[in-house]
Design an enzyme around this catalytic site. Structure first.
Site, PDB file in Angstrom:
ATOM      1  N   ALA A   1       0.645  -1.190  -0.210  1.00  0.00           N
ATOM      2  CA  ALA A   1      -0.274   0.106  -0.002  1.00  0.00           C
ATOM      3  C   ALA A   1       0.868   1.200  -0.147  1.00  0.00           C
ATOM      4  O   ALA A   1       2.115   1.987   0.583  1.00  0.00           O
ATOM      5  CB  ALA A   1      -0.894   0.107   1.176  1.00  0.00           C
ATOM      6  N   THR A   2       0.245   2.219  -0.982  1.00  0.00           N
ATOM      7  CA  THR A   2       0.965   3.484  -0.518  1.00  0.00           C
ATOM      8  C   THR A   2       0.927   4.213   0.873  1.00  0.00           C
ATOM      9  O   THR A   2       2.500   4.474   0.965  1.00  0.00           O
ATOM     10  CB  THR A   2       0.037   5.078  -1.826  1.00  0.00           C
ATOM     11  OG1 THR A   2       0.435   3.357  -2.623  1.00  0.00           O
ATOM     12  CG2 THR A   2       1.124   6.283  -1.085  1.00  0.00           C
TER      13      THR A   2
ATOM     14  N   VAL B   1       4.704   5.213   2.388  1.00  0.00           N
ATOM     15  CA  VAL B   1       4.996   6.885   2.921  1.00  0.00           C
ATOM     16  C   VAL B   1       5.361   6.282   4.655  1.00  0.00           C
ATOM     17  O   VAL B   1       6.663   6.826   4.836  1.00  0.00           O
ATOM     18  CB  VAL B   1       3.809   7.638   2.744  1.00  0.00           C
ATOM     19  CG1 VAL B   1       3.348   8.874   3.180  1.00  0.00           C
ATOM     20  CG2 VAL B   1       3.159   7.997   1.287  1.00  0.00           C
TER      21      VAL B   1
ATOM     22  N   LEU C   1       7.328   3.936   6.003  1.00  0.00           N
ATOM     23  CA  LEU C   1       8.180   3.369   5.567  1.00  0.00           C
ATOM     24  C   LEU C   1       9.798   4.913   5.889  1.00  0.00           C
ATOM     25  O   LEU C   1      10.290   5.439   5.898  1.00  0.00           O
ATOM     26  CB  LEU C   1       8.815   2.790   4.881  1.00  0.00           C
ATOM     27  CG  LEU C   1      10.127   1.891   5.052  1.00  0.00           C
ATOM     28  CD1 LEU C   1      10.105   1.068   6.523  1.00  0.00           C
ATOM     29  CD2 LEU C   1       9.649   0.835   3.327  1.00  0.00           C
ATOM     30  N   MET C   2       9.313   5.602   4.404  1.00  0.00           N
ATOM     31  CA  MET C   2       9.990   6.484   4.136  1.00  0.00           C
ATOM     32  C   MET C   2      10.111   7.791   5.519  1.00  0.00           C
ATOM     33  O   MET C   2      11.118   8.228   5.681  1.00  0.00           O
ATOM     34  CB  MET C   2       9.250   7.275   2.812  1.00  0.00           C
ATOM     35  CG  MET C   2       9.245   6.715   1.610  1.00  0.00           C
ATOM     36  SD  MET C   2       8.511   7.788   0.559  1.00  0.00           S
ATOM     37  CE  MET C   2       9.530   6.735  -1.021  1.00  0.00           C
ATOM     38  N   GLU C   3       8.951   7.707   6.188  1.00  0.00           N
ATOM     39  CA  GLU C   3       8.825   9.159   7.315  1.00  0.00           C
ATOM     40  C   GLU C   3      10.007   8.662   7.892  1.00  0.00           C
ATOM     41  O   GLU C   3      10.228   9.647   8.701  1.00  0.00           O
ATOM     42  CB  GLU C   3       7.235   9.075   8.050  1.00  0.00           C
ATOM     43  CG  GLU C   3       6.557   9.629   6.610  1.00  0.00           C
ATOM     44  CD  GLU C   3       5.726  11.071   7.658  1.00  0.00           C
ATOM     45  OE1 GLU C   3       5.875  11.313   8.146  1.00  0.00           O
ATOM     46  OE2 GLU C   3       4.422  10.335   7.620  1.00  0.00           O
TER      47      GLU C   3
ATOM     48  N   HIS D   1       4.580   6.506  -6.032  1.00  0.00           N
ATOM     49  CA  HIS D   1       4.558   5.371  -5.894  1.00  0.00           C
ATOM     50  C   HIS D   1       4.640   4.476  -7.041  1.00  0.00           C
ATOM     51  O   HIS D   1       3.758   4.202  -7.493  1.00  0.00           O
ATOM     52  CB  HIS D   1       3.467   4.697  -4.733  1.00  0.00           C
ATOM     53  CG  HIS D   1       3.425   3.890  -4.402  1.00  0.00           C
ATOM     54  ND1 HIS D   1       2.315   3.413  -3.638  1.00  0.00           N
ATOM     55  CD2 HIS D   1       4.600   2.842  -5.082  1.00  0.00           C
ATOM     56  CE1 HIS D   1       2.966   1.544  -2.976  1.00  0.00           C
ATOM     57  NE2 HIS D   1       4.083   1.231  -3.954  1.00  0.00           N
TER      58      HIS D   1
ATOM     59  N   ARG E   1      10.083  17.463   8.059  1.00  0.00           N
ATOM     60  CA  ARG E   1       9.353  17.706   9.383  1.00  0.00           C
ATOM     61  C   ARG E   1      10.294  18.251  10.763  1.00  0.00           C
ATOM     62  O   ARG E   1      10.900  19.048  10.075  1.00  0.00           O
ATOM     63  CB  ARG E   1      10.451  16.331  10.313  1.00  0.00           C
ATOM     64  CG  ARG E   1      10.237  14.766   9.114  1.00  0.00           C
ATOM     65  CD  ARG E   1      10.850  13.397  10.150  1.00  0.00           C
ATOM     66  NE  ARG E   1      10.176  13.455  11.523  1.00  0.00           N
ATOM     67  CZ  ARG E   1       8.914  12.646  11.157  1.00  0.00           C
ATOM     68  NH1 ARG E   1       8.988  12.172   9.694  1.00  0.00           N
ATOM     69  NH2 ARG E   1       8.865  12.114  12.365  1.00  0.00           N
TER      70      ARG E   1
END
Length: 123
Positions: free
Chosen positions: A31-32, A36, A38-40, A66, A111
């Site tokens: 899933a997108t 996301v 995982l990236m964060e 994605h 962030r």
């Protein structure tokens, strides 16, 4: 905090990570929202050891693609690199790849450094 800090987060796609299970789509592919997250996670961990005591970072913006599906069992990694520091604002380049090294997503993420107690007091 210095530019160039990096971290790579790794995930093996499980059924709970799929678009169908998360409600963001109707297929059993990564899933997108999982990508996301995982990236964060990579961005958060890139700077965590360099923060003042009592501080953390919170996500403020993410702009990402994605572009390629990933099957259950696929290992995906997301790497974040700190590109810019403007006071409390941290800007990251993010890139995700699969086990073949193919890019499956990339973008930018912002962030902000916050004091944990002060942030939570706003709830």
């Amino acid at each position: 905090m210095e530019k160039g800090l990096t971290y790579t987060s790794v995930l093996t796609a499980e059924m709970s990570h799929t678009a169908l299970e998360m409600g963001s789509g109707d297929m059993h592919v990564l899933a997108t929202p999982t990508l996301v997250a995982l990236m964060e996670n990579a961005a958060m961990k890139a700077v965590a050891p360099h923060l003042p005591e009592g501080s953390t970072t919170v996500g403020g913006m993410i702009n990402t693609t994605h572009i390629k599906p990933s099957a259950i069992g696929e290992t995906v990694q997301a790497t974040a690199e700190l590109m810019e520091v403007e006071g409390r604002k941290l800007t990251f380049a993010i890139r995700a790849t699969d086990s073949k090294g193919d890019v499956i997503g990339e973008g930018t993420h912002i962030r902000f450094v916050v004091d944990r107690e002060r942030f939570l007091s706003k709830l």
